[in-house]
Each structure stands twice: as C-alpha cells, then as structure tokens.
Design an enzyme around this catalytic site. Structure first.
Site, PDB file in Angstrom:
ATOM      1  N   GLY A  47     -12.626  -4.374   2.252  1.00  0.00           N
ATOM      2  CA  GLY A  47     -14.023  -3.991   2.446  1.00  0.00           C
ATOM      3  C   GLY A  47     -14.522  -3.011   1.394  1.00  0.00           C
ATOM      4  O   GLY A  47     -15.668  -3.128   0.917  1.00  0.00           O
ATOM      5  N   ARG A 102       0.826  -1.212   0.000  1.00  0.00           N
ATOM      6  CA  ARG A 102       0.000   0.000   0.000  1.00  0.00           C
ATOM      7  C   ARG A 102       0.862   1.266   0.000  1.00  0.00           C
ATOM      8  O   ARG A 102       0.467   2.279  -0.569  1.00  0.00           O
ATOM      9  CB  ARG A 102      -0.961  -0.005   1.200  1.00  0.00           C
ATOM     10  CG  ARG A 102      -2.183  -0.884   0.979  1.00  0.00           C
ATOM     11  CD  ARG A 102      -3.131  -0.834   2.162  1.00  0.00           C
ATOM     12  NE  ARG A 102      -4.359  -1.581   1.885  1.00  0.00           N
ATOM     13  CZ  ARG A 102      -5.316  -1.797   2.789  1.00  0.00           C
ATOM     14  NH1 ARG A 102      -5.185  -1.324   4.019  1.00  0.00           N
ATOM     15  NH2 ARG A 102      -6.402  -2.469   2.475  1.00  0.00           N
TER      16      ARG A 102
END
Ligand code: 3PG
Ligand code: MG
Length: 395
Positions: free
Chosen positions: A375, A35
C-alpha cells in the site's frame, strides 16, 4: 531532507525502532523473512554502536488483544536472522514493557508485543503515543511499508521524540525519490494489476512524470476494449471505457507514449495449464479470456526497455500466479534484469503481487531496488504525502 542514523547518537540510549513485521506466518512460524532481513542492518548498527534496540511493530489487523496476532514467534525469527538473542515483552506499553526495557544493557535487542493490541495505535492517540515514548530516548523508523498509516508508532512517535530514518527507510526513500523526482530519462513505468478503477490516481500521477507508460495485466483489457477490440470473457471494467479513452487522450496531448498489448494469450478457463492460444488483438473469441500478453507484446515491451534508462514497475502483466500465464511477466522481468546488470537500466519495483512475481522470476537481486511495500508503494506512486515519511523531514 531527513535525518539518518549518521546524525543519531545512540550510545547508551533506548532506541525505539519501528519495523514492519507484518509478514506471512504459517503454523506459528514466520514463513517469509524478507522484511526482517531488510531491517537487520539497522538493528545491528544501533546495537553495535551501543544502543538498546527496542522493536515496535504491528501484525495483522486485530481489534484488541488476539493471541493469533502475537509477535511472540517473531523474537526467535529475528534472532535467527541476526544471529543474536532477542528478548520479548508481552506488551508494548505499561509495566511489562517498562520492566523489559529497564533490564536491557547496551547492545541488547527487545521486541515488544503487537502495537495494534491497543486502540490508541491506529487512532494515533496522544496518550498511547506518550506511553510508547516513555520507553525510549530516540525514535528510528525503518518501515517504509507502513509509512502510509498515520498511526502512533509510525507518525505520533515521530513528532514526540528525536527521529531518524533507519538504513532501509533511507535506501528506500533515496531510490524512490530519485526514480520519480530526478530520474535518468527516458523514464518508463509498467503498471499492471487487475483493475483500472483502483489505479486511477496512480495513472494520473505517472502520466505527469513518465515518458512511456506500459499498461499490462487485467487493466490493459479495459484499454484494449476502449479501442474497440473484443475482449470476450476477459476481466474488463466496461463502465470505465470512457475513462480509459480520456487517459489515452491526455497522454497524447502531453506527448506521452502509452504502450498496450498488441497480441494476447487467450484461454477458455481461468486455470493453470488451461488450453490456450496466441491471438491477435481482434481475435479474442466471445468464450475466451485474455490471461497474458502474447509474444509480439513481450518483444515490443522489451524494445521499449532497451530505449529507456529508468523503469518503475508495479503490477504483473498476466495471470502470473497460473502457469504458463506468467510468461509475459517473467520474460519482461528477465529482460529488465539483464539490462540492469549491464548498467543500461535503473529498475525500481514494488507492490505485493509485483514482488511475488519478480521473486518467482528470480530477478529481484538483479533489480536496482525492489520495495517490500504494498500500500505505501502504491500511495507513493500516486504522489501522495506519506505520514510516516513527512514526519521524518527535518523540522
Ligand atoms: C503492509 O503489510 O502492507 C503494511 O504492514 C500495512 O499493513 P496494513 O495494511 O494492515 O495497515
Ligand atoms: Mg496492506
């Protein structure tokens, strides 16, 4: 639809950049820098254009200050990835943060402490939003993976300051929007994972959009059982058989194709290298569990990939974390990667397990786009509006 860094004048400005540093940390060291690598281009671009880069992120789910959730170890990790110095401030609002920001020169990079150390973050509290906004002139969001949270540093700030999508957010939104809104057809989706119950909204939304829906993973067992096949001790939601039948009927009435396994790899124990055998769908023993799709299923799914132009993938086929039950996932991933490299397939994948499985299969680089979001990727597949994306839309 949304402003990007192309429209932002960052020179000399204090730029609050929302990133997602919610990544695995082991023994106080950042263990997976994916990330961070993804947001590096945005940070570099703003710094190179003379902006002051002020990084905002959450980490973990602390209730108030908690040393183990400090972002302090991230400053050196980000500095490593960027090969530039990154300063750290021990709070994300108030005097400490302000002093650190005031000390910045054009092109400097500063990482603020975990936004979730303040209750106002998750509550999207206007006073906390104002305290964050006081530190910056403009807001750049480069964290699609947290866009499903209507939190202060994601949503509130976007309404308070001039707001732009960072380069990774931009890439992600472009890739994801293209694949579901204006896909090159035929469009197939692979949906795997353990449970049908957690993916009902997703299956409903995808059925409206895709031409072919491939169902894999533990949730396929529920469909297989709904068709009347024995599933032995397999993971299966027996109470959802009617739901599975409804989904299949709906697909049929809409002219969508649902692809289910046609054979399985079954074992008596849920363990790596447990003795296993390939069985036809009606041959699963009462004391066996299905741990992967079989060779005929792999072939069948690969033949589907060969006749579609776009694939969106969420969820592995088998118990991919246990060798050799990762075979189905790995072989389908290989086939998808090869078709992508040959320019015959657009491949977009996302979700925590999916990314882990694709990384293990070594195909991530060859896919068209692999989202690091968990999510948020799921909610996007469900067709939900994500607060962190909505706020980027030009008003
Ligand atoms: C994630 O890693 O999925 C995001 O950073 C969101 O984290 P959360 O589920 O704790 O809100
Ligand atoms: Mg999460």
């Amino acid at each position: 639809m949304f402003r990007t860094l192309d429209q932002a004048d960052v020179k000399g400005k204090r730029v609050l950049v929302r990133v997602d540093l919610n990544v695995p940390v082991e023994d106080g060291k950042v263990a997976d820098t994916t990330r961070i690598e993804r947001v590096a281009p945005t940070i570099r671009e703003i710094a190179d254009k003379g902006g002051k880069v002020i990084l905002l992120s959450h980490f973990g789910r602390p209730k108030g200050f908690d040393r183990k959730d400090s972002l302090k170890p991230f400053a050196p990790a980000i500095a490593d990835v960027l090969a530039r110095p990154v300063a750290f401030a021990e709070d994300c609002i108030g005097e400490k943060a302000a002093a650190a920001v005031n000390a910045m020169k054009a092109g400097d990079i500063l990482c603020l402490e975990n936004t979730r150390f303040h209750k106002g973050e998750e509550k999207n509290d206007p006073a906390f939003v104002a305290a964050l906004a006081a530190l910056g002139d403009i807001f750049v969001n480069d964290a699609f993976s947290v866009a499903h949270r209507a939190h202060a540093s994601v949503e509130g700030l976007g309404r308070k300051l001039p707001t732009y999508a960072g380069r990774t957010m931009q890439d992600e939104l472009e890739a994801l929007t293209k694949v579901l809104e204006t896909p090159t057809r035929p469009l197939a989706a692979i949906v795997g994972g353990a449970k049908v119950s957690t993916k009902l909204d997703l299956l409903g939304n995808l059925l409206a959009k895709v031409d072919i829906l491939v169902i894999g993973g533990g949730m396929a067992n529920t469909f297989v059982a709904a068709l009347g096949h024995p599933v032995g001790k397999s993971l299966c939601e027996h109470d959802l058989l009617p739901t599975a039948r409804e989904i299949m009927a709906k697909a049929k009435s809409r002219g969508r194709e649902i692809v289910l396994p046609v054979d399985a790899v079954a074992a008596k124990a849920f363990a790596a290298n447990a003795p296993s055998r390939v069985v036809a769908l009606d041959g699963v023993g009462a004391d066996e569990m299905i741990l992967d799709i079989g060779p005929r299923s792999i072939e069948h799914v690969c033949s589907v990939l060969a006749r579609v132009r776009t694939l969106v993938w969420n969820g592995p086929f088998g118990a991919f974390e246990l060798e050799p039950f990762d075979t189905g996932t790995v072989e389908v991933a290989e086939a998808a990667a090869e078709l992508t490299s040959a320019g015959r397939l657009i491949t977009v994948a996302g979700g925590g397990d999916t990314v882990a499985a694709l990384n293990a299969a070594g195909v991530t680089e060859r896919f068209t786009y692999v989202s690091t979001a968990g999510g948020a990727f799921l909610e996007w597949l469900e067709g939900k509006a994500l607060p962190g994306v909505e706020v980027l839309k030009v008003r």
